[in-house]
Design an enzyme around this catalytic site. Sequence first.
Site, PDB file in Angstrom:
ATOM      1  CG  HIS A  46      -1.841  -1.188   1.256  1.00  0.00           C
ATOM      2  ND1 HIS A  46      -3.137  -1.167   0.795  1.00  0.00           N
ATOM      3  CD2 HIS A  46      -1.623  -2.456   1.684  1.00  0.00           C
ATOM      4  CE1 HIS A  46      -3.686  -2.361   0.943  1.00  0.00           C
ATOM      5  NE2 HIS A  46      -2.780  -3.165   1.484  1.00  0.00           N
ATOM      6  CG  HIS A  50      -2.168   1.697  -2.433  1.00  0.00           C
ATOM      7  ND1 HIS A  50      -1.887   2.810  -1.681  1.00  0.00           N
ATOM      8  CD2 HIS A  50      -3.264   1.139  -1.833  1.00  0.00           C
ATOM      9  CE1 HIS A  50      -2.738   2.925  -0.689  1.00  0.00           C
ATOM     10  NE2 HIS A  50      -3.603   1.915  -0.764  1.00  0.00           N
ATOM     11  CG  ASP A  52      -6.908  -0.965  -1.292  1.00  0.00           C
ATOM     12  OD1 ASP A  52      -5.670  -1.030  -1.233  1.00  0.00           O
ATOM     13  OD2 ASP A  52      -7.598  -0.275  -0.517  1.00  0.00           O
ATOM     14  CG  HIS A  56      -7.050  -4.161   1.540  1.00  0.00           C
ATOM     15  ND1 HIS A  56      -6.147  -4.395   2.554  1.00  0.00           N
ATOM     16  CD2 HIS A  56      -7.432  -2.857   1.693  1.00  0.00           C
ATOM     17  CE1 HIS A  56      -5.981  -3.294   3.263  1.00  0.00           C
ATOM     18  NE2 HIS A  56      -6.765  -2.356   2.774  1.00  0.00           N
ATOM     19  CG  HIS A 169     -11.911  -0.513   2.374  1.00  0.00           C
ATOM     20  ND1 HIS A 169     -11.582   0.585   3.123  1.00  0.00           N
ATOM     21  CD2 HIS A 169     -10.893  -0.672   1.477  1.00  0.00           C
ATOM     22  CE1 HIS A 169     -10.419   1.071   2.723  1.00  0.00           C
ATOM     23  NE2 HIS A 169      -9.972   0.325   1.725  1.00  0.00           N
ATOM     24  CD  GLU A 181      -7.357   2.983  -0.115  1.00  0.00           C
ATOM     25  OE1 GLU A 181      -8.431   2.871   0.495  1.00  0.00           O
ATOM     26  OE2 GLU A 181      -6.324   2.318   0.167  1.00  0.00           O
TER      27      GLU A 181
END
Length: 223
Positions: A46, A50, A52, A56, A169, A181
């Site tokens: 991360h 990056h 996800d 995750h 999330h 992010e």
Amino acid sequence: MIWDISPPVHAGTPVYPGDAPYTQRWTSTFGPDSPVQVSALGFSAHLGAHADAPLHWDPQGAAIGALALERFIGPCLLLTTTRPPGSLLVWEDLVGLVDLAELAPLPERILIRTWDPHAHDAPPEDTWRTPWSALAPELLDALAARGARLIGIDTPSIDPADSLTLPAHQAARRHGLVVLENLLLTDPPPGPYELIALPLRLTTAEASPVRAVLRPTASPEVC
């Protein structure tokens, strides 16, 4: 023109407390027995900008290397907010920025800039700073319902820094959204772009650094 929206990566790049910082060591250097230099790298998945993967936040989710690359390339819309740090952004915060009602469906990729250069002394890539603005799960519900398939933000997480339940999330999981992010969105003006942010083909990892860039577009769909 290309806007590089990836923070620089080096030993001082901020990471989430407890995550592995960037490290680099030379395993081979120039000398009589080596015509090249080779280094070994270590860092959190991360680190910096990056992507996800579902793995995750879902123990049964797909790893980052299994995601379709088409999700990370294509038209996007960059929006910017003026809410103070620590805000939980909702649909009404975005509606006032552009007439989203005319964009039906929305571009599949929505990027949100929360950093206000007038409210901070240092650019966001230089300092680990909390609190940050996060996304209400209802905002993700609304964006997904209008066609969004990727959400990007300039904070370390789409959830608040102290969240243990990660509602944003979990909303991304429900809608199959891809999440980017820690983007560096300080310079590009709001508007339509082409996004290119490819993750590495890591077959067992829950995330991957990306080299994210924006290319201007004159697409009438988001003008």
